[in-house]
Design a protein around this motif. Structure first.
Motif, PDB file in Angstrom:
ATOM      1  N   PRO A  90       0.795  -1.231   0.000  1.00 45.23           N
ATOM      2  CA  PRO A  90       0.000   0.000   0.000  1.00 45.23           C
ATOM      3  C   PRO A  90       0.829   1.284   0.000  1.00 45.23           C
ATOM      4  N   LYS A  91       2.020   1.271   0.540  1.00 43.18           N
ATOM      5  CA  LYS A  91       2.806   2.497   0.634  1.00 43.18           C
ATOM      6  C   LYS A  91       3.583   2.811  -0.643  1.00 43.18           C
ATOM      7  N   GLN A  92       3.597   1.913  -1.599  1.00 43.58           N
ATOM      8  CA  GLN A  92       4.393   2.112  -2.808  1.00 43.58           C
ATOM      9  C   GLN A  92       3.755   3.074  -3.806  1.00 43.58           C
ATOM     10  N   LYS A  93       2.464   3.287  -3.724  1.00 45.07           N
ATOM     11  CA  LYS A  93       1.760   4.200  -4.632  1.00 45.07           C
ATOM     12  C   LYS A  93       1.970   3.841  -6.111  1.00 45.07           C
ATOM     13  N   ILE A  94       1.925   2.561  -6.412  1.00 38.42           N
ATOM     14  CA  ILE A  94       2.046   2.113  -7.800  1.00 38.42           C
ATOM     15  C   ILE A  94       0.680   2.284  -8.459  1.00 38.42           C
ATOM     16  N   GLN A  95       0.673   2.858  -9.661  1.00 39.60           N
ATOM     17  CA  GLN A  95      -0.577   3.079 -10.374  1.00 39.60           C
ATOM     18  C   GLN A  95      -0.624   2.206 -11.630  1.00 39.60           C
ATOM     19  N   PHE A  96      -1.828   1.780 -11.969  1.00 42.08           N
ATOM     20  CA  PHE A  96      -2.048   0.971 -13.158  1.00 42.08           C
ATOM     21  C   PHE A  96      -3.181   1.603 -13.956  1.00 42.08           C
ATOM     22  N   ALA A  97      -3.035   1.639 -15.258  1.00 41.95           N
ATOM     23  CA  ALA A  97      -4.093   2.154 -16.128  1.00 41.95           C
ATOM     24  C   ALA A  97      -4.128   1.328 -17.404  1.00 41.95           C
ATOM     25  N   MET A  98      -5.322   1.137 -17.916  1.00 44.22           N
ATOM     26  CA  MET A  98      -5.496   0.465 -19.211  1.00 44.22           C
ATOM     27  C   MET A  98      -5.710   1.529 -20.273  1.00 44.22           C
ATOM     28  N   ILE A  99      -5.175   1.300 -21.437  1.00 45.64           N
ATOM     29  CA  ILE A  99      -5.518   2.112 -22.601  1.00 45.64           C
ATOM     30  C   ILE A  99      -6.335   1.205 -23.497  1.00 45.64           C
ATOM     31  N   ASP A 100      -7.582   1.573 -23.689  1.00 45.95           N
ATOM     32  CA  ASP A 100      -8.511   0.752 -24.457  1.00 45.95           C
ATOM     33  C   ASP A 100      -8.748   1.436 -25.802  1.00 45.95           C
ATOM     34  N   PRO A 101      -7.952   1.077 -26.800  1.00 50.56           N
ATOM     35  CA  PRO A 101      -8.082   1.778 -28.078  1.00 50.56           C
ATOM     36  C   PRO A 101      -9.271   1.282 -28.889  1.00 50.56           C
ATOM     37  N   GLY A 102      -9.892   2.200 -29.551  1.00 48.15           N
ATOM     38  CA  GLY A 102     -10.904   1.845 -30.535  1.00 48.15           C
ATOM     39  C   GLY A 102     -10.163   1.605 -31.840  1.00 48.15           C
ATOM     40  N   SER A 103     -10.713   2.123 -32.874  1.00 44.42           N
ATOM     41  CA  SER A 103     -10.087   1.982 -34.181  1.00 44.42           C
ATOM     42  C   SER A 103      -8.884   2.915 -34.268  1.00 44.42           C
ATOM     43  N   VAL A 104      -7.726   2.346 -34.515  1.00 45.11           N
ATOM     44  CA  VAL A 104      -6.487   3.117 -34.693  1.00 45.11           C
ATOM     45  C   VAL A 104      -5.877   2.655 -36.013  1.00 45.11           C
ATOM     46  N   VAL A 105      -5.489   3.604 -36.834  1.00 42.19           N
ATOM     47  CA  VAL A 105      -4.949   3.263 -38.152  1.00 42.19           C
ATOM     48  C   VAL A 105      -3.561   2.642 -38.001  1.00 42.19           C
ATOM     49  N   THR A 106      -3.459   1.377 -38.383  1.00 41.16           N
ATOM     50  CA  THR A 106      -2.184   0.659 -38.411  1.00 41.16           C
ATOM     51  C   THR A 106      -2.172  -0.190 -39.681  1.00 41.16           C
ATOM     52  N   GLU A 107      -1.103  -0.929 -39.872  1.00 45.03           N
ATOM     53  CA  GLU A 107      -0.984  -1.747 -41.090  1.00 45.03           C
ATOM     54  C   GLU A 107      -2.029  -2.865 -41.153  1.00 45.03           C
ATOM     55  N   ILE A 108      -2.682  -3.167 -40.039  1.00 48.43           N
ATOM     56  CA  ILE A 108      -3.688  -4.239 -40.063  1.00 48.43           C
ATOM     57  C   ILE A 108      -4.868  -3.881 -40.981  1.00 48.43           C
ATOM     58  N   TRP A 109      -5.133  -2.576 -41.144  1.00 50.29           N
ATOM     59  CA  TRP A 109      -6.217  -2.169 -42.038  1.00 50.29           C
ATOM     60  C   TRP A 109      -5.913  -2.581 -43.479  1.00 50.29           C
ATOM     61  N   GLU A 110      -4.677  -2.442 -43.893  1.00 48.22           N
ATOM     62  CA  GLU A 110      -4.308  -2.856 -45.257  1.00 48.22           C
ATOM     63  C   GLU A 110      -4.400  -4.371 -45.408  1.00 48.22           C
ATOM     64  N   LEU A 111      -4.041  -5.097 -44.358  1.00 49.18           N
ATOM     65  CA  LEU A 111      -4.175  -6.564 -44.401  1.00 49.18           C
ATOM     66  C   LEU A 111      -5.648  -6.959 -44.502  1.00 49.18           C
ATOM     67  N   ALA A 112      -6.512  -6.240 -43.787  1.00 48.47           N
ATOM     68  CA  ALA A 112      -7.953  -6.531 -43.847  1.00 48.47           C
ATOM     69  C   ALA A 112      -8.493  -6.304 -45.253  1.00 48.47           C
ATOM     70  N   ARG A 113      -7.930  -5.345 -45.948  1.00 43.46           N
ATOM     71  CA  ARG A 113      -8.342  -5.045 -47.316  1.00 43.46           C
ATOM     72  C   ARG A 113      -8.085  -6.223 -48.262  1.00 43.46           C
TER      73      ARG A 113
END
Length: 141
Positions: A25-48
């Motif tokens: 409890p004294k360490q104050k470590i924080q955790f967060a998730m990043i929940d991305p929606g649609s983000v343009v990456t090379e996977i879109w070209e593969l889907a094409r």
């Protein structure tokens, strides 16, 4: 499989967050998730490049609709640099939120995930039916 793994990551992160606050409890470590929606990456070209093994009218419609969706998502979605900028901002933040939702359509998908499966499936079927009818109407003109 993708939604299941995303849900599993949320559960694991919640568990890690809870256990770390109890065990250290004294360490104050924080955790967060990043929940991305649609983000343009090379996977879109593969889907094409995905092709159906048969060329029925239904498959042609689904492919044309899929390519249209891909084009629309690419226009509206942020690139990976947006995610990188967010990570850099979070590293220096004193207080983190539990989860950061980023990208096109992520809140709608999050809402659908809270609905019972039958309801979300019926909503998606209704959407597909409306798009199919609109496509047929446009094709006749």
């Amino acid at each position: 499989i993708y939604p299941i793994t995303k849900a599993a990551l949320h559960m694991v992160m919640d568990r890690v967050r809870a256990e770390s606050s109890l065990l250290i409890p004294k360490q104050k470590i924080q955790f967060a998730m990043i929940d991305p929606g649609s983000v343009v990456t090379e996977i879109w070209e593969l889907a094409r490049e995905v092709k159906f093994s048969t060329t029925t009218d239904e498959n042609k419609f689904v492919r044309a609709l899929g390519l249209k969706v891909i084009d629309e998502e690419i226009k509206k979605s942020p690139g990976p640099e947006v995610m990188a900028d967010l990570v850099l901002k979070l590293i220096n933040k004193k207080k983190l939120a539990r989860c950061y939702y980023v990208g096109q359509g992520v809140l709608l998908l999050r809402l659908l995930s809270f609905l019972p499966n039958a309801v979300s499936e019926n909503l998606l079927k209704l959407l597909f039916t409306v798009l199919h009818m609109k496509h047929k109407k446009t094709a006749r003109i």
